[in-house]
Design an enzyme around this catalytic site. Structure first.
Site, PDB file in Angstrom:
ATOM      1  N   TYR B  60     -32.296  67.143 -20.230  1.00 13.59           N
ATOM      2  CA  TYR B  60     -32.483  66.175 -21.307  1.00 13.59           C
ATOM      3  C   TYR B  60     -31.994  64.807 -20.842  1.00 13.59           C
ATOM      4  O   TYR B  60     -31.066  64.705 -20.039  1.00 13.59           O
ATOM      5  CB  TYR B  60     -31.708  66.605 -22.559  1.00 13.59           C
ATOM      6  CG  TYR B  60     -32.308  67.804 -23.273  1.00 13.59           C
ATOM      7  CD1 TYR B  60     -33.154  67.638 -24.366  1.00 13.59           C
ATOM      8  CD2 TYR B  60     -32.035  69.104 -22.854  1.00 13.59           C
ATOM      9  CE1 TYR B  60     -33.702  68.729 -25.028  1.00 13.59           C
ATOM     10  CE2 TYR B  60     -32.583  70.206 -23.505  1.00 13.59           C
ATOM     11  CZ  TYR B  60     -33.417  70.006 -24.602  1.00 13.59           C
ATOM     12  OH  TYR B  60     -33.959  71.082 -25.257  1.00 13.59           O
ATOM     13  N   GLU B  61     -32.619  63.752 -21.365  1.00 16.82           N
ATOM     14  CA  GLU B  61     -32.322  62.412 -20.868  1.00 16.82           C
ATOM     15  C   GLU B  61     -30.903  61.953 -21.216  1.00 16.82           C
ATOM     16  O   GLU B  61     -30.432  60.961 -20.683  1.00 16.82           O
ATOM     17  CB  GLU B  61     -33.363  61.408 -21.375  1.00 16.82           C
ATOM     18  CG  GLU B  61     -33.362  61.223 -22.869  1.00 16.82           C
ATOM     19  CD  GLU B  61     -34.601  60.489 -23.374  1.00 16.82           C
ATOM     20  OE1 GLU B  61     -35.586  60.390 -22.642  1.00 16.82           O
ATOM     21  OE2 GLU B  61     -34.556  60.022 -24.521  1.00 16.82           O
ATOM     22  N   SER B  62     -30.224  62.692 -22.072  1.00 13.57           N
ATOM     23  CA  SER B  62     -28.828  62.374 -22.362  1.00 13.57           C
ATOM     24  C   SER B  62     -27.926  62.693 -21.173  1.00 13.57           C
ATOM     25  O   SER B  62     -26.734  62.394 -21.208  1.00 13.57           O
ATOM     26  CB  SER B  62     -28.352  63.166 -23.584  1.00 13.57           C
ATOM     27  OG  SER B  62     -28.587  64.553 -23.388  1.00 13.57           O
TER      28      SER B  62
END
Lengths: 273, 269
Positions: B60-62
């Site tokens: 995930y881009e987090s």
């Protein structure tokens, strides 16, 4: 050395009309209480910067604090649109809002360049999209070694960056963990910085994977328990998903929103939910 | 929309969204690492990890690499993603070290508008960027996911509002203007090789790069898909009918999403 202070004093001292201000947090540790304190103090004409403006930026924009927004994704995560942001863009209410729009990769690199003391960053990005046509701060650059054409974006150096962290010691060393997003870069890129924390502790016990921002790299630290609500602070409290869902109805209508603002921001003490 | 009549005339009790999510999860068989967008892609990727591909690395881009959430997260930065991840890295690192060099084999995206060449718009609806009819959330990580992942799967509901002849704004490049355009732009990944909707499956024609219908979901008429598509949709030779969801797929999917719809309301207006 960071000054240990209160949220109200820190915002009064650090955030000025016309500033470029970044309140960073990637879903986790969003400095919501600090954003609401900026609303309470009536600061105006801010250029707000954030990769993922969410509901605290919706509140600040709806309250009239901002004249510009530099961002890469503006929404209520998992719920839908930011209605105050959309009202500002689509109908200039309560004021027109200049947009400067990027991708996440571009914004992350802009902060990293700012933290590194460089004028710009290089990445493979934006190529073939319509973003460069509308965002002046995206340019092609040729690699001096290979001749390859890449993309350059200028450094971001906010006047003030504000983040929320789990805790700090009494000298102002800050510790945060979990998803730490772009917060280190945002603080190191800024001219002034404020960190709100869940609590002060006598000693920062080392934690695997935790990030420490040393006191001499931060301007001010203030204790604001639950200062990231309705986002979450890992180890302290969970994300209040209901708040995010309820924000959709509150923010759709101008009168409902201003009523909410009167009750929950102007009518409440610092840090109250 | 509920069910579809299947061979033999019996009426099934799965929803069109469930068929879409199941089809998207099946597409992840054989893949190693998946960069996951929130909403429909996230539900499908989590279903794939439960069912078909337990070793699939969800990114995930987090900054969470190898997240193993027990329920699909409401946001890409939910706490459970970090708590269950193999590694949590900063946002500059996830884009610069992991995505940009092409280490991630599949990117999983959704779209507010998608055109015949698989270009994605998540920025504005309407011809004037400065005065949009609808302001959408924007790019997020999608432009670089679409450029740098080995290939891209798009999962999106089929409607004429979404499937447009040309997107109003190119947020993320598919095949650009057509054959050769990705190569000319220097994009390294193969682009959108698969589009999975609630009605069927579209894949790019190898010569023309235009999305053509390659499968219909059970019970869906060709005419329904055509009228939900804003261009003259080509139909590939050997049009297939998707395998209906198995009882096991439905059980796991419903177990995964007991209290929420599998829907993605992020583009809701």
């Amino acid at each position: 050395m960071a000054e240990l202070t209160t949220l109200a004093e820190a915002v009064a001292a650090l955030v000025r009309d016309g500033d470029m201000v970044a309140l960073e947090g990637f879903t986790h540790l969003i400095p919501v209480a600090a954003g609401q304190e900026i609303i309470r103090q009536g600061v105006r004409d801010l250029t707000l910067v954030r990769m993922t403006p969410d509901i605290v930026y919706d509140q600040m924009i709806g309250a009239g604090c901002a004249s510009g927004l530099v961002f890469s994704w503006g929404g209520n995560p998992g719920v839908g649109s930011l209605h105050r942001l959309r009202d500002a863009v689509e109908h200039e209410w309560p004021a027109p809002l200049r947009l400067e729009e990027h991708s996440h990769a571009g914004m992350a690199n802009r902060y990293a360049a700012g933290a590194s003391g460089l004028p710009f960053a290089v990445l493979r990005g934006y190529v073939g999209t319509d973003l460069p046509r509308h965002t002046a701060n995206i340019a092609a650059i040729t690699c001096p070694f290979t001749g390859e054409v890449l993309t350059a974006v200028p450094a971001l150096n906010p006047d003030v960056s504000i983040i929320h962290a789990q805790r700090a010691d009494r000298r102002g060393n800050v510790q945060l963990w979990g998803i730490t997003g772009v917060q280190k870069e945002a603080v190191l890129a800024a001219r002034r910085s404020l960190v709100t924390v869940e609590e002060f502790v006598d000693t920062l016990e080392p934690r695997p994977g935790a990030m420490v921002l040393p006191t001499w790299a931060v301007t001010a630290v203030a204790a604001v328990p639950r200062g990231a609500h309705p986002s979450y602070a890992q180890g302290y409290y969970e994300r209040d998903n209901t708040y995010y869902q309820e924000w959709d109805a509150i923010s759709r209508d101008r009168d409902t929103f201003t009523g909410w603002l009167d009750r929950h921001v102007f009518g409440s003490a610092v840090g109250a939910p | 929309m509920t069910g579809g009549s299947v061979a033999g005339g019996s009426v099934s009790d799965w929803s069109a969204d469930e068929m879409m999510t199941v089809a998207a999860a099946r597409a992840l068989v054989g893949h190693t690492a998946c960069f996951v967008g929130i909403g429909l892609p996230s539900t499908a990727a989590n279903l794939a990890r439960r069912l078909h591909n337990p070793d699939l690395t969800l990114i995930y881009e987090s900054g969470t690499i190898g997240a193993k959430p027990s329920v699909p997260p409401l946001s890409i930065g939910d706490g459970e993603l970090a708590e269950t991840a193999d590694a949590v890295v900063s946002v500059p690192e996830i884009f610069n070290y992991w995505l940009q060099p092409g280490r991630i084999d599949v990117g999983f995206l959704s779209a507010a508008q998608l055109d015949r060449f698989g270009n994605i718009n998540t920025t504005v609806v309407g011809p004037d960027y400065r005065r949009p009819k609808v302001r959408l959330p924007g790019a997020g990580g999608a432009p670089e996911i679409a450029a740098s992942c080995g290939e891209v799967f798009v999962v999106v509901r089929h409607s004429p509002r979404t499937f447009v002849d040309r997107v109003d704004f190119v947020t993320s490049v598919g095949f650009g203007d057509g054959p050769g355009h990705r190569e000319q732009l220097g994009l390294r990944g193969r682009g959108p090789v698969l589009v999975i909707t609630d009605l069927g499956v579209l894949q790019p024609d190898p010569d023309r790069c235009e999305l053509a219908l390659t499968a219909l979901h059970p019970g869906i008429e060709l005419e329904t898909v055509r009228s939900a598509t804003g261009w003259d949709l080509a139909v590939a030779d050997g049009l297939r009918v998707s395998e209906p969801p198995t009882a096991e797929e439905l059980r796991v999917l419903r177990d995964l999403t007991p209290t929420q719809s599998t829907g993605d309301s992020r583009w809701a207006t």
